[in-house]
Enzyme design. Structure first.
Site, PDB file in Angstrom:
ATOM      1  CG  ASP A   8      -1.963  -1.055   1.205  1.00  0.00           C
ATOM      2  OD1 ASP A   8      -2.080  -1.743   0.184  1.00  0.00           O
ATOM      3  OD2 ASP A   8      -2.676  -1.204   2.217  1.00  0.00           O
ATOM      4  CG  ASP A 134     -13.430  -3.525  -0.291  1.00  0.00           C
ATOM      5  OD1 ASP A 134     -12.705  -4.489  -0.611  1.00  0.00           O
ATOM      6  OD2 ASP A 134     -13.207  -2.354  -0.659  1.00  0.00           O
TER       7      ASP A 134
END
Length: 250
Positions: A8, A134
């Protein structure tokens, strides 16, 4: 099942967020270039990169990321703020192997329909797409996990399959960033509903035992591992050994 290491990136730094919270961030003392090189040296073929700035509509990282992608032989699975057909084309044309789409696919009914039929020469853009789902308590979340979709989880998967999208990245939000174990029960339900999907698990993986539990599901294509690597719960050598055995079994 293949292990895909995750990186990330926020403000050009390698970080991890806890449950997607930008106010709860851990910054690691390694550059993106160094982390990719470390994975590549250990035989990994694909890396999962999320542009956390892009996820908020800030593409100031993008030139930096593209420059690095062009320099590596690694295949890149890329996500973060991909909310237009033009952005998908830009990423694929720039050499991104897989593009992750999430919020726009949920909120704009015509987005996936248009993307499913987008072709240029030999390039079929739908083949490069990963649908991000998600999930928190079987509810689909989007816009940085701040909004809830009324669409039922399995109905959404069915819709995507009808349009020709078959690869899904499913993150169990309740597990993400906590090293509390993978969302095995959630993935089991999804695979029972649609055994043909290519499912990538994400969130909560804390050890090789968690990866073995996912392997036992039988149909998992791969899993994304991030924090467990940075926190020395899973070594890069363990990932290398696992992936080599997976390729042999394949």
């Amino acid at each position: 099942m293949y292990i895909i290491p995750a990186i990330d990136v926020l403000d050009k730094k390698v970080v991890r967020l806890r449950e997607g919270n930008y106010d709860d961030v851990t910054t690691y003392d390694i550059s993106l270039e160094e982390q990719i090189a470390k994975y590549h040296a250990n035989g990994t073929e694909i890396v999962h990169i999320i542009d956390l700035n892009g996820a908020k509509g800030d593409f100031s990282n993008q030139k930096y990321l593209f420059d690095i992608i062009h320099k590596t032989d690694m295949k890149v699975q890329y996500g973060g703020g991909v909310r237009s057909i033009e952005k998908v084309k830009e990423l694929v044309d720039a050499g991104v192997y897989r593009v992750i789409v999430g919020t726009q696919a949920i909120t704009n009914p015509s987005f996936l329909e248009e993307l499913s039929s987008l072709n240029e020469g030999r390039v079929k853009y739908a083949d490069h797409i990963v649908i991000a789902i998600d999930v928190l308590d079987e509810v689909i979340k989007y816009s940085g996990w701040q909004e809830s979709s009324p669409i039922k989880l399995v109905s959404y998967i069915d819709k995507c399959l009808e349009l020709g999208f078959f690869r899904f990245l499913c993150t169990d939000i309740s597990k993400d960033g906590k090293l509390a174990g993978a969302g095995v029960d959630l993935y089991k339900k999804l695979l029972a509903h649609s055994p043909i999907i290519k499912l990538i698990g994400s969130g909560g993986i804390s050890s090789m035992k968690d990866i073995e539990a996912l392997q036992e599901l039988g149909n998992m294509e791969s899993c994304v591992v991030g924090k467990a690597i940075y926190e020395n719960k899973i070594s890069i050598d363990e990932i290398k050994d696992w992936n080599l055995k997976s390729l042999i079994r394949f």
